[in-house]
Structure formats: structure tokens, C-alpha cells
Design a protein around this motif. Sequence first.
Motif, short mmCIF file in Angstrom:
data_model
loop_
_atom_site.label_atom_id
_atom_site.label_comp_id
_atom_site.label_asym_id
_atom_site.label_seq_id
_atom_site.Cartn_x
_atom_site.Cartn_y
_atom_site.Cartn_z
N UNK A 1 13.97 12.98 82.29
CA UNK A 1 13.02 14.08 82.12
C UNK A 1 13.57 15.12 81.15
N UNK A 2 12.69 15.78 80.44
CA UNK A 2 13.10 16.77 79.44
C UNK A 2 13.57 18.06 80.12
N UNK A 3 14.72 18.55 79.67
CA UNK A 3 15.22 19.84 80.17
C UNK A 3 14.47 20.96 79.46
N UNK A 4 13.85 21.82 80.25
CA UNK A 4 13.12 22.96 79.69
C UNK A 4 13.67 24.24 80.31
N UNK A 5 14.28 25.05 79.48
CA UNK A 5 14.94 26.26 79.97
C UNK A 5 13.99 27.16 80.74
N UNK A 6 12.73 27.23 80.29
CA UNK A 6 11.77 28.12 80.95
C UNK A 6 11.38 27.62 82.34
N UNK A 7 11.76 26.37 82.65
CA UNK A 7 11.45 25.81 83.97
C UNK A 7 12.53 26.14 85.01
N UNK B 1 8.75 19.27 86.34
CA UNK B 1 9.32 19.78 87.59
C UNK B 1 10.20 20.98 87.28
N UNK B 2 9.87 22.12 87.88
CA UNK B 2 10.64 23.35 87.66
C UNK B 2 11.60 23.57 88.83
N UNK B 3 12.51 24.51 88.62
CA UNK B 3 13.51 24.83 89.66
C UNK B 3 13.58 26.34 89.87
N UNK B 4 13.34 26.77 91.09
CA UNK B 4 13.59 28.16 91.46
C UNK B 4 15.01 28.22 92.00
N UNK B 5 15.90 28.73 91.20
CA UNK B 5 17.33 28.72 91.52
C UNK B 5 17.69 29.85 92.47
N UNK B 6 18.70 29.59 93.28
CA UNK B 6 19.24 30.64 94.13
C UNK B 6 20.22 31.52 93.39
N UNK B 7 20.42 31.26 92.11
CA UNK B 7 21.36 32.04 91.31
C UNK B 7 22.72 31.36 91.24
N UNK B 8 23.43 31.63 90.17
CA UNK B 8 24.74 31.02 89.97
C UNK B 8 25.87 31.85 90.56
N UNK B 9 25.53 32.91 91.33
CA UNK B 9 26.56 33.74 91.93
C UNK B 9 26.95 33.26 93.32
N UNK B 10 26.36 32.14 93.77
CA UNK B 10 26.77 31.54 95.04
C UNK B 10 27.10 30.07 94.81
N UNK B 11 27.96 29.54 95.65
CA UNK B 11 28.35 28.14 95.56
C UNK B 11 27.14 27.23 95.70
N UNK B 12 26.31 27.51 96.73
CA UNK B 12 25.14 26.66 96.99
C UNK B 12 24.15 26.73 95.83
N UNK B 13 23.88 27.93 95.33
CA UNK B 13 22.94 28.08 94.24
C UNK B 13 23.40 27.34 92.99
N UNK B 14 24.68 27.46 92.69
CA UNK B 14 25.24 26.79 91.51
C UNK B 14 25.16 25.28 91.66
N UNK B 15 25.54 24.78 92.85
CA UNK B 15 25.54 23.34 93.08
C UNK B 15 24.13 22.75 93.02
#
Length: 336
Positions: free
Chosen positions: A209-215, A181-195
Motif C-alpha cells: 500500500x502507498x504511504x501517505x503522510x497525510x494519512x 487506510x489511515x492511522x490515528x497515532x498515539x504519538x511518538x512520545x510513548x513506547x506504545x504509540x511509537x511501536x
Amino acid sequence: MTTIYDIAKKTGYSPTTVSKVFNNYPDVREKTRVKILETAKEMGYLPNANARSLTTKRSWTIGILFVEATGAGIRHPYFGAVIESFKKIAVSKGYDLMFISKDVGGRRSSYVEHCKIRGVDGVVVILSSSDDPDFQELLDSGIPCVILDSSPEKAHSVCSDNIEGSLQALRYLHSLGHRSIAHISGGLNTFAGEQRQQGYEQALRELGLTFRKEYITSSDFFSMESGYDAMNGLLALPDPPTAVFAAGDLLALGAIRAVQDRGLNVPGDVSIVGFDDIEMSRYITPALTTIRQHTEQLGAVAAEILTSSIEEQDTAVKSVMLPVELIIRDSCRPVT
């Protein structure tokens, strides 16, 4: 010209009671308030703003501070819905709304200076930036503020339970058999994206589940374009994910388009979950499974907190986190 005495005569209430309604006194029954306001509207009565200000020592104006450094823009359906629900409550209590910026009269100023020049009674802040010194000055100024999608210590705040929403999304995908399962992040420059990214990583640990940085693909914007580009990057991986959790519905919609443009299928080849439950999500094909934020409640709670702070001069800081819920539609399927 219609006066409060005309309204008093028509409604059967005293001029004092009518005046209390227009000045938003709390000791008037809701049924009485509604009848007087409806009658005033029918008769075309407009309260004199200057007279109200002299009586109540308030301008009856609330500033909206919308920081657009993230690029999300006020056109994003989520923010438009929240502002609309905030407006309904604020207007029903007799307040006007105006946008606050750093430019007044063609010259650069601070948020605080703008608020003082315009004489606003309070400010609702959307998409705040803790790195902005002018924003910190506003929090320190004593002007009543309520902040959406943030949790500062010096001001009231209202947000959704972003971490729990991420947990719900990944638990659902895991229950369908997905392990990549991958994550399309909203970015860490917003509260919601970071949370939401924090919730994604917490869910990986919880589910073993294994943490994969490229995901994790980061973007600075909650936009369809960013979701499209991020999904293309994930699909180009040697071992692409079977499911994707996007930090916002627009990101998810862009991801769906990227999958389809490659001749693949959602959910046949990739399952996708969004976050927000914007109106568009239920009408696309496939209809988007997503985490619903209750935008009407977010705006309404923020308005109630801010107007109460203005009128009662309550200095106790309130921090409200509202629940979210998983809305299951057609964009996910079990792993076979």
C-alpha cells in the motif's frame, strides 16, 4: 489478640509453617499456604509489619511510578486494569503498594530519594520517559524495577506485541478490500504509540500500500478528544480514507463520534479498528473491532517478575512480550 500459635492450633500446622507463610517462604505447598491465609483472615489476624521487616530485611512495600507527562492519566481503562491485576498478585504475596512521586514532605526530591525514604523493596513503572534523568537514576540505583510498555536494557520489562497488533489490524482491513487506510497515532512520545505507528508503516510495505503522510495524524494523548479531532482532519482531506486504524480504543471511540457528527456512518462510510479492547468497546454502537491486550496477564507477569527479583535477588534482566489478538465486532465492513 490472635497469634500465629492460635492459627497453628486451628489449622494443625506447626507455628514454623505458619510463620513461613506470612514471611512468604517458597518452600510451603500452595494448598497449605491458602489454608493458613484463609484461617488467618477468618480469625482477624494481622501480621506485625515491623516484625516481618526485621525478619526478612524487607519493607514489604512496592512503589508504583506512574509518569503522567503524556496526559493519558491513570483513569485510562487500560492502565487501571493493569494496575489492578498487578495488585492482586502483589497483595497475595504479602506486599503493600504505594505511589512514588518526586515530592516528599512538601519538598522536591528524586524518585530514588523517595524510594529510599519510604524503603520500598521494588518499583513497577508505568508510562516511563527515557528523557527523564530522574528515571534513569532509578534504573541505575539497583532498586528492583519492572517497566510496563517499554524495553530498557537495565530493568525488567513487560509489554504487548504492539507491532504485531498493528499488522493484524491492517491485514484484516486489507482482507476486506480497503486500500486507503489511515492511522490515528498515539504519538511518538510513548513506547506504545511509537511501536504501533511503526507496525502501521511496516504493514503498508508488507501489503504493497502507498504511504501517505497525510494519512497519519499524530496526537499527544490517547484520548477520545484527540481521536475526534484527528478523525475530523482525515474526513476533511480531498481523498479521505475508507478505513482507519487507531492506536488506542479511546482514540477510536472519538473517531466514531466524529464520523457520526458529520452525518456519516461507521462502518458504512468508514471502517475503524482500535487497540486495547477496553470494556467500553464492546458496548458502544457499533461495537468496536479492536486489538486485544491481555491486561490481566500484563499486570500479573509484571508482579511475578518483580517479586521474584526482590525475593531471589536475581539480577538477570527479563524482557517479556505478550501476544495480542484481533477481536472482530461491528465497526468494519468490506469495500463494495
